[in-house]
Scaffold this motif. Structure first.
Motif, PDB file in Angstrom:
ATOM      1  N   ILE A  13      67.418  29.874  26.338  1.00  0.00           N
ATOM      2  CA  ILE A  13      65.678  29.715  26.203  1.00  0.00           C
ATOM      3  C   ILE A  13      65.505  30.429  24.847  1.00  0.00           C
ATOM      4  O   ILE A  13      66.032  31.051  24.366  1.00  0.00           O
ATOM      5  N   GLN A  14      64.566  29.322  24.435  1.00  0.00           N
ATOM      6  CA  GLN A  14      63.780  29.620  23.045  1.00  0.00           C
ATOM      7  C   GLN A  14      62.508  29.540  22.984  1.00  0.00           C
ATOM      8  O   GLN A  14      61.963  28.456  23.765  1.00  0.00           O
ATOM      9  N   ASP A  15      61.841  30.548  22.320  1.00  0.00           N
ATOM     10  CA  ASP A  15      60.331  30.786  22.335  1.00  0.00           C
ATOM     11  C   ASP A  15      59.946  30.227  20.966  1.00  0.00           C
ATOM     12  O   ASP A  15      60.376  30.299  20.116  1.00  0.00           O
ATOM     13  N   GLU A  16      58.790  29.141  21.284  1.00  0.00           N
ATOM     14  CA  GLU A  16      58.128  28.675  20.018  1.00  0.00           C
ATOM     15  C   GLU A  16      56.671  29.243  20.033  1.00  0.00           C
ATOM     16  O   GLU A  16      56.076  29.227  21.036  1.00  0.00           O
ATOM     17  N   LEU A  17      56.328  29.620  19.014  1.00  0.00           N
ATOM     18  CA  LEU A  17      55.054  29.969  18.777  1.00  0.00           C
ATOM     19  C   LEU A  17      53.926  29.099  19.034  1.00  0.00           C
ATOM     20  O   LEU A  17      54.081  27.853  18.475  1.00  0.00           O
ATOM     21  N   TYR A  18      53.113  29.208  19.902  1.00  0.00           N
ATOM     22  CA  TYR A  18      51.844  28.251  20.289  1.00  0.00           C
ATOM     23  C   TYR A  18      50.712  28.739  20.617  1.00  0.00           C
ATOM     24  O   TYR A  18      50.013  29.000  21.646  1.00  0.00           O
ATOM     25  N   SER A  19      50.082  29.611  19.721  1.00  0.00           N
ATOM     26  CA  SER A  19      48.889  30.521  19.781  1.00  0.00           C
ATOM     27  C   SER A  19      47.678  29.613  19.341  1.00  0.00           C
ATOM     28  O   SER A  19      47.857  28.858  18.392  1.00  0.00           O
ATOM     29  N   PHE A  20      46.241  30.366  19.741  1.00  0.00           N
ATOM     30  CA  PHE A  20      45.212  29.859  19.572  1.00  0.00           C
ATOM     31  C   PHE A  20      43.935  30.675  18.918  1.00  0.00           C
ATOM     32  O   PHE A  20      44.091  31.780  19.556  1.00  0.00           O
ATOM     33  N   ALA A  21      43.285  30.292  18.164  1.00  0.00           N
ATOM     34  CA  ALA A  21      42.028  30.994  17.793  1.00  0.00           C
ATOM     35  C   ALA A  21      40.910  30.175  17.818  1.00  0.00           C
ATOM     36  O   ALA A  21      40.819  29.046  17.640  1.00  0.00           O
ATOM     37  N   LEU A  22      39.754  30.967  18.790  1.00  0.00           N
ATOM     38  CA  LEU A  22      38.575  29.864  19.066  1.00  0.00           C
ATOM     39  C   LEU A  22      37.526  30.578  18.188  1.00  0.00           C
ATOM     40  O   LEU A  22      37.525  31.804  18.350  1.00  0.00           O
ATOM     41  N   ARG A  23      36.535  29.801  17.800  1.00  0.00           N
ATOM     42  CA  ARG A  23      35.483  30.155  16.882  1.00  0.00           C
ATOM     43  C   ARG A  23      34.493  29.577  17.629  1.00  0.00           C
ATOM     44  O   ARG A  23      34.140  28.509  18.191  1.00  0.00           O
ATOM     45  N   ASN A  24      33.027  30.356  17.532  1.00  0.00           N
ATOM     46  CA  ASN A  24      31.790  29.590  17.785  1.00  0.00           C
ATOM     47  C   ASN A  24      31.090  28.742  16.680  1.00  0.00           C
ATOM     48  O   ASN A  24      32.040  28.808  15.959  1.00  0.00           O
ATOM     49  N   ALA A  25      30.022  28.524  17.019  1.00  0.00           N
ATOM     50  CA  ALA A  25      29.422  27.444  16.090  1.00  0.00           C
ATOM     51  C   ALA A  25      29.053  28.194  14.609  1.00  0.00           C
ATOM     52  O   ALA A  25      29.077  27.221  13.799  1.00  0.00           O
ATOM     53  N   GLN A  26      29.141  29.314  14.651  1.00  0.00           N
ATOM     54  CA  GLN A  26      28.825  30.083  13.444  1.00  0.00           C
ATOM     55  C   GLN A  26      30.196  30.394  12.673  1.00  0.00           C
ATOM     56  O   GLN A  26      29.938  31.229  11.701  1.00  0.00           O
ATOM     57  N   GLY A  27      31.031  30.101  13.158  1.00  0.00           N
ATOM     58  CA  GLY A  27      32.291  30.407  12.746  1.00  0.00           C
ATOM     59  C   GLY A  27      33.207  31.860  12.940  1.00  0.00           C
ATOM     60  O   GLY A  27      34.217  32.106  12.515  1.00  0.00           O
ATOM     61  N   GLU A  28      32.492  32.732  13.896  1.00  0.00           N
ATOM     62  CA  GLU A  28      32.905  33.711  14.364  1.00  0.00           C
ATOM     63  C   GLU A  28      33.995  33.776  15.300  1.00  0.00           C
ATOM     64  O   GLU A  28      33.918  32.772  16.256  1.00  0.00           O
ATOM     65  N   LEU A  29      35.280  34.461  15.176  1.00  0.00           N
ATOM     66  CA  LEU A  29      36.240  34.342  15.992  1.00  0.00           C
ATOM     67  C   LEU A  29      35.725  35.052  17.525  1.00  0.00           C
ATOM     68  O   LEU A  29      35.400  36.135  17.355  1.00  0.00           O
ATOM     69  N   VAL A  30      35.850  34.454  18.570  1.00  0.00           N
ATOM     70  CA  VAL A  30      35.519  35.012  19.978  1.00  0.00           C
ATOM     71  C   VAL A  30      36.625  35.080  20.759  1.00  0.00           C
ATOM     72  O   VAL A  30      36.262  35.692  21.676  1.00  0.00           O
ATOM     73  N   ALA A  31      37.648  34.525  20.464  1.00  0.00           N
ATOM     74  CA  ALA A  31      38.690  34.411  21.424  1.00  0.00           C
ATOM     75  C   ALA A  31      40.087  34.182  20.615  1.00  0.00           C
ATOM     76  O   ALA A  31      40.035  33.554  19.670  1.00  0.00           O
ATOM     77  N   ILE A  32      41.124  34.890  21.464  1.00  0.00           N
ATOM     78  CA  ILE A  32      42.715  34.332  20.725  1.00  0.00           C
ATOM     79  C   ILE A  32      43.288  34.471  21.901  1.00  0.00           C
ATOM     80  O   ILE A  32      43.401  35.100  23.000  1.00  0.00           O
ATOM     81  N   ALA A  33      44.222  33.286  21.941  1.00  0.00           N
ATOM     82  CA  ALA A  33      45.082  33.112  23.217  1.00  0.00           C
ATOM     83  C   ALA A  33      46.573  33.077  22.305  1.00  0.00           C
ATOM     84  O   ALA A  33      47.157  32.413  21.947  1.00  0.00           O
ATOM     85  N   PRO A  34      47.124  34.469  22.602  1.00  0.00           N
ATOM     86  CA  PRO A  34      48.538  34.694  21.967  1.00  0.00           C
ATOM     87  C   PRO A  34      49.543  33.866  23.049  1.00  0.00           C
ATOM     88  O   PRO A  34      50.104  34.726  24.009  1.00  0.00           O
ATOM     89  N   MET A  35      49.890  32.792  22.804  1.00  0.00           N
ATOM     90  CA  MET A  35      50.838  32.063  23.463  1.00  0.00           C
ATOM     91  C   MET A  35      52.021  31.482  22.761  1.00  0.00           C
ATOM     92  O   MET A  35      52.029  31.589  21.778  1.00  0.00           O
ATOM     93  N   MET A  36      52.873  31.097  23.850  1.00  0.00           N
ATOM     94  CA  MET A  36      54.203  30.593  23.268  1.00  0.00           C
ATOM     95  C   MET A  36      54.743  29.435  24.297  1.00  0.00           C
ATOM     96  O   MET A  36      54.349  29.526  25.397  1.00  0.00           O
ATOM     97  N   VAL A  37      55.763  28.515  23.731  1.00  0.00           N
ATOM     98  CA  VAL A  37      56.316  27.670  24.691  1.00  0.00           C
ATOM     99  C   VAL A  37      57.733  28.373  24.697  1.00  0.00           C
ATOM    100  O   VAL A  37      58.314  28.407  23.559  1.00  0.00           O
ATOM    101  N   SER A  38      58.083  28.305  25.876  1.00  0.00           N
ATOM    102  CA  SER A  38      59.451  28.606  26.225  1.00  0.00           C
ATOM    103  C   SER A  38      60.241  27.432  26.680  1.00  0.00           C
ATOM    104  O   SER A  38      59.881  26.861  27.513  1.00  0.00           O
ATOM    105  N   LEU A  39      61.309  27.103  25.788  1.00  0.00           N
ATOM    106  CA  LEU A  39      62.214  26.085  26.123  1.00  0.00           C
ATOM    107  C   LEU A  39      63.561  26.252  26.941  1.00  0.00           C
ATOM    108  O   LEU A  39      64.043  27.652  26.717  1.00  0.00           O
ATOM    109  N   ARG A  40      63.325  25.881  28.276  1.00  0.00           N
ATOM    110  CA  ARG A  40      64.771  26.458  29.416  1.00  0.00           C
ATOM    111  C   ARG A  40      65.275  25.127  29.762  1.00  0.00           C
ATOM    112  O   ARG A  40      64.721  24.302  30.448  1.00  0.00           O
TER     113      ARG A  40
END
Length: 333
Positions: A13-40
């Protein structure tokens, strides 16, 4: 921090970083998805690609999912879902967590067996301890009275110390790990796993607790008798909420219901300091339910990629894991 300590980089098993930052129309950070892809297994050309949130550890992380401004939660999940559909070759299935029920119903693939939701228990705190105590059941009032009176009857004076400063963390965490291990080894009581048996889990929690102390968000409760810590529970501050994490105690003091004493003091401290909620963490175990907490559910969902290979891989992988678990359990009987 979680990534540095718990990322897997093995042949299977190997983990690869695959995270996301979401911003609104004003460029403000409104959400973070701390995710990764695990290869098995960890072979890129042939491995199964599972997309999941940080927190894939042996129960160290209690809550996983999107970190989001509540006003953008529905939009953030929908935006992330649409984006991931355009990248469907990067994942075979997604293990969504921390969802509302409508979100889980939308994201879940009907052919996949869906995981159970996770229960979070919390107390809305009134202005005074007496007001909260009055609302408790007769049995709980008696349990509280008994744990304090039993110490007094045997002439055991106890004191409470709340650890919050970074310089106190090393000693407090070593004590916590020792008492947590003792709790897991206790006989004739509710079984508790030693969640921090692995060294990397201890390193991660110690680093995280230290960071929380630096931000003045650590409240680690200790009950001392004759200068010795006999019970402890970690708490984290989030705005006007206090989140109670794992605990530990010296089993020699179990007959005095010493863990009830710790929680009572944590509740009293939270009320005295103007906190609005006490989060008792996840699960419906008896020690939480006797406080008559409010519950809410964090729903989970399995979403399989629309690629044909992904459905075959998911169902084949599930059968293999189910069979391996059944064989393991049969050997333990």
């Amino acid at each position: 921090m979680w990534w540095n300590h718990h990322r897997q980089a093995k042949m299977m098993i190997q983990d690869e970083l695959y995270s996301f930052a979401l911003r609104n129309a004003q460029g403000e950070l409104v959400a973070i998805a701390p995710m990764m892809v695990s290869l098995r297994p960890g072979i890129k050309a042939f491995g199964i690609r599972v997309l999941q949130f940080f927190g894939a550890d042996p129960n160290v992380t209690e809550i996983r999912g999107l970190i989001c401004d509540p006003n953008y939660r529905e939009l953030a999940v929908a935006t992330l879902k649409n984006h991931l559909h355009t990248c469907k070759r990067k994942w075979d299935w997604i293990e969504w967590q921390g969802l509302s029920l409508p979100q889980a119903l939308i994201l879940a693939t009907p052919s996949a067996e869906q995981p159970m939701p996770r229960v979070v228990c919390y107390l809305a705190l009134p202005p005074t301890w007496e007001e909260l105590k009055t609302s408790l059941s007769r049995n709980m009032k008696e349990a509280i009275r008994k744990c304090f009176n039993s110490l007094k009857r045997d002439a055991h004076h106890h004191e409470v110390h709340v650890v919050s400063k970074p310089e106190e963390v090393p000693d407090a965490m070593q004590t916590f790990f020792n008492l947590h291990t003792l709790r897991s080894e206790a006989d004739h009581t509710v079984e508790h796993a030693n969640v921090f048996q692995r060294e990397k889990s201890r390193r991660f929690l110690t680093a995280f607790v230290h960071k929380m102390a630096e931000q003045n968000r650590l409240r680690l409760f200790q009950v001392k008798i004759k200068g010795q810590v006999v019970a402890t529970r970690i708490g984290f501050v989030c705005d006007r909420h206090l989140y109670l994490y794992y605990s530990g105690y010296d089993v020699e003091w179990g007959k005095y219901s010493i863990m009830t004493t710790v929680v009572v003091h944590a509740v009293q401290w939270a009320i005295a300091n103007g906190f609005e909620y006490l989060n008792l963490s996840t699960g419906r175990d008896y020690s939480k339910m006797r406080w008559q907490p409010t519950e809410y559910l964090l729903h989970n969902a399995i979403q399989i990629s629309p690629r044909l290979r992904s459905a075959h891989l998911f169902h084949g992988y599930t059968r293999i894991r189910t069979g391996a678990l059944s064989r393991f359990l049969s050997r333990r009987r």
